[in-house]
Design a protein around this motif. Structure first.
Motif, PDB file in Angstrom:
ATOM      1  N   ALA A 170       0.816  -1.214   0.000  1.00 57.65           N
ATOM      2  CA  ALA A 170       0.000   0.000   0.000  1.00 57.65           C
ATOM      3  C   ALA A 170       0.846   1.259   0.000  1.00 57.65           C
ATOM      4  CB  ALA A 170      -0.926  -0.003   1.212  1.00 57.65           C
ATOM      5  N   ASP A 171       0.432   2.228  -0.804  1.00 56.10           N
ATOM      6  CA  ASP A 171       1.027   3.560  -0.772  1.00 56.10           C
ATOM      7  C   ASP A 171      -0.015   4.550  -1.297  1.00 56.10           C
ATOM      8  OD1 ASP A 171       1.082   3.484  -3.613  1.00 56.10           O
ATOM      9  OD2 ASP A 171       3.116   2.672  -3.628  1.00 56.10           O
ATOM     10  N   ASN A 172       0.399   5.774  -1.540  1.00 57.03           N
ATOM     11  CA  ASN A 172      -0.555   6.802  -1.956  1.00 57.03           C
ATOM     12  C   ASN A 172      -1.164   6.545  -3.332  1.00 57.03           C
ATOM     13  OD1 ASN A 172      -0.174   8.242   0.419  1.00 57.03           O
ATOM     14  ND2 ASN A 172       1.484   9.487  -0.439  1.00 57.03           N
ATOM     15  N   ASN A 173      -0.501   5.708  -4.123  1.00 51.78           N
ATOM     16  CA  ASN A 173      -0.994   5.421  -5.468  1.00 51.78           C
ATOM     17  C   ASN A 173      -1.567   4.018  -5.623  1.00 51.78           C
ATOM     18  OD1 ASN A 173      -0.189   7.962  -6.703  1.00 51.78           O
ATOM     19  ND2 ASN A 173       1.923   7.250  -6.429  1.00 51.78           N
ATOM     20  N   PHE A 174      -1.538   3.244  -4.546  1.00 53.17           N
ATOM     21  CA  PHE A 174      -1.995   1.851  -4.622  1.00 53.17           C
ATOM     22  C   PHE A 174      -2.684   1.517  -3.305  1.00 53.17           C
ATOM     23  CE2 PHE A 174      -1.330  -2.842  -4.673  1.00 53.17           C
ATOM     24  CZ  PHE A 174      -1.864  -3.125  -5.917  1.00 53.17           C
TER      25      PHE A 174
END
Length: 337
Positions: free
Chosen positions: A153-157
């Motif tokens: 998980a990150d800001n784009n996923f």
């Protein structure tokens, strides 16, 4: 949003697809054959039958191309038995696929993913003194699955893991998890003996709403404990008795040690067959006799899950179990591949 789902013809996957399609999304799914007799799938669901475990990375990426959402509604649950160590099977079907598929999904431009997990992972975090991952391979695997999923998980996923409880509702031709319980209750002729404690539960329609809500609302990486209706076992059994045609049958709450005697018998039978289950049944007594409750504000309300007719869903599940036990219908059981 175009969504690719693995496991979209199952009880949960098909209901999630139905909800997503109703909201204007498009859904394609890869699923294991056969389709259960009598199962009714959403007419706009695009289905391909096949085994993703036997596909190359490029074959899977072809199916992920152009998708913004991905749902993993496959894998095996605590009912799965096999040669020890059983954790290896859970790793093969629940953990390794998540690592591989989320890698491919991110590389393919997917932005929103949902993994269907277990509420046992929630209770592992809530009650550390029980050491659930030490004693239960299945619960350990669900914890490890969450850790793998959230690592992407990150800001784009965005990654959402739904920690799902017991689910009521039916898909014609699909064997419910409740057959064992119905057989046990019918075998106790005069009185139903059951331990104290209770569980949280949802309908399959509510799970579909949770999946759709997670795809639409989740940002970053989060685990959502999913529970809407909390009942003591005695309350649930009272409803089950009504659908079994024995509404006046007494229910006696037995002490934990007596419940443990019966459950250890199952473990001895497993050992004779050289198989291991996902739950150490001897150690499971303490968990089974606890109030495994989840407040709906922790997950359901966040994801937009609405109230549903839980008693009707319970009844449908029990009636299908009766038809299966009495050999009135043929069903497909859980399968890994």
């Amino acid at each position: 949003m175009h969504i690719f789902m693995i496991g979209g013809t199952g009880l949960i996957g098909s209901e999630a697809a139905r909800e997503l399609l109703a909201r204007g999304h498009t859904v394609t799914t890869l699923a294991l054959p056969p389709l259960p007799t009598g199962a009714v799938l959403p007419p706009n669901l695009e289905i391909e039958y096949g085994n993703y475990l036997k596909m190359s990375d490029e074959e899977i990426k072809t199916r992920l191309s152009g998708c913004k959402g991905f749902v993993f509604a496959a894998g095996i649950d605590e009912r799965f038995e096999g040669p020890p160590p059983i954790y290896d099977s859970y790793k093969k079907y629940n953990i390794d696929p998540v690592k591989r598929l989320l890698t491919l999904a991110r590389e393919s431009g997917v932005k929103h993913t949902v993994i269907l997990g277990s509420y046992f992972a929630y209770f592992n975090k809530l009650w550390p003194d029980m050491e659930l991952t030490k004693w239960h391979p299945y619960i350990r695997s669900r914890r490890d699955q969450e850790e793998v999923a959230l690592s992407f998980a990150d800001n784009n996923f965005a990654v959402a893991v739904l920690e799902l409880p017991y689910i009521f509702g039916v898909q014609p031709g699909r064997k419910p998890v409740w057959v064992f319980l119905v057989e046990m209750i019918r075998g106790m002729k005069k009185v139903t003996l059951f331990p104290k404690g209770g569980t949280t539960m949802v309908t399959v329609h509510q799970v579909g709403q949770a999946v759709a809500g997670a795809l639409e609302r989740n940002e970053g990486g989060h685990c959502y404990p999913i529970g809407y209706y909390n009942m003591q076992w005695k309350e649930l059994l009272t409803i089950i008795h009504r659908y079994l045609g024995c509404p006046d049958k007494k229910i006696l709450t037995i002490p934990n040690w007596l419940f443990g005697i019966g459950i250890r018998k199952i473990m001895r039978e497993q050992k004779k067959r050289n198989i291991e289950g996902g739950l150490n049944l001897d150690k499971f007594t303490a968990l089974q006799c606890s109030k495994q409750y989840i407040d709906k504000s922790l997950g359901c309300e966040i994801l937009g899950v609405e109230s549903d007719d839980i008693e009707k869903a319970i009844g449908e599940s029990i009636l299908l179990c009766l038809d299966i036990i009495d050999k009135q219908v043929e069903t497909v059981a859980m399968k890994a591949e």
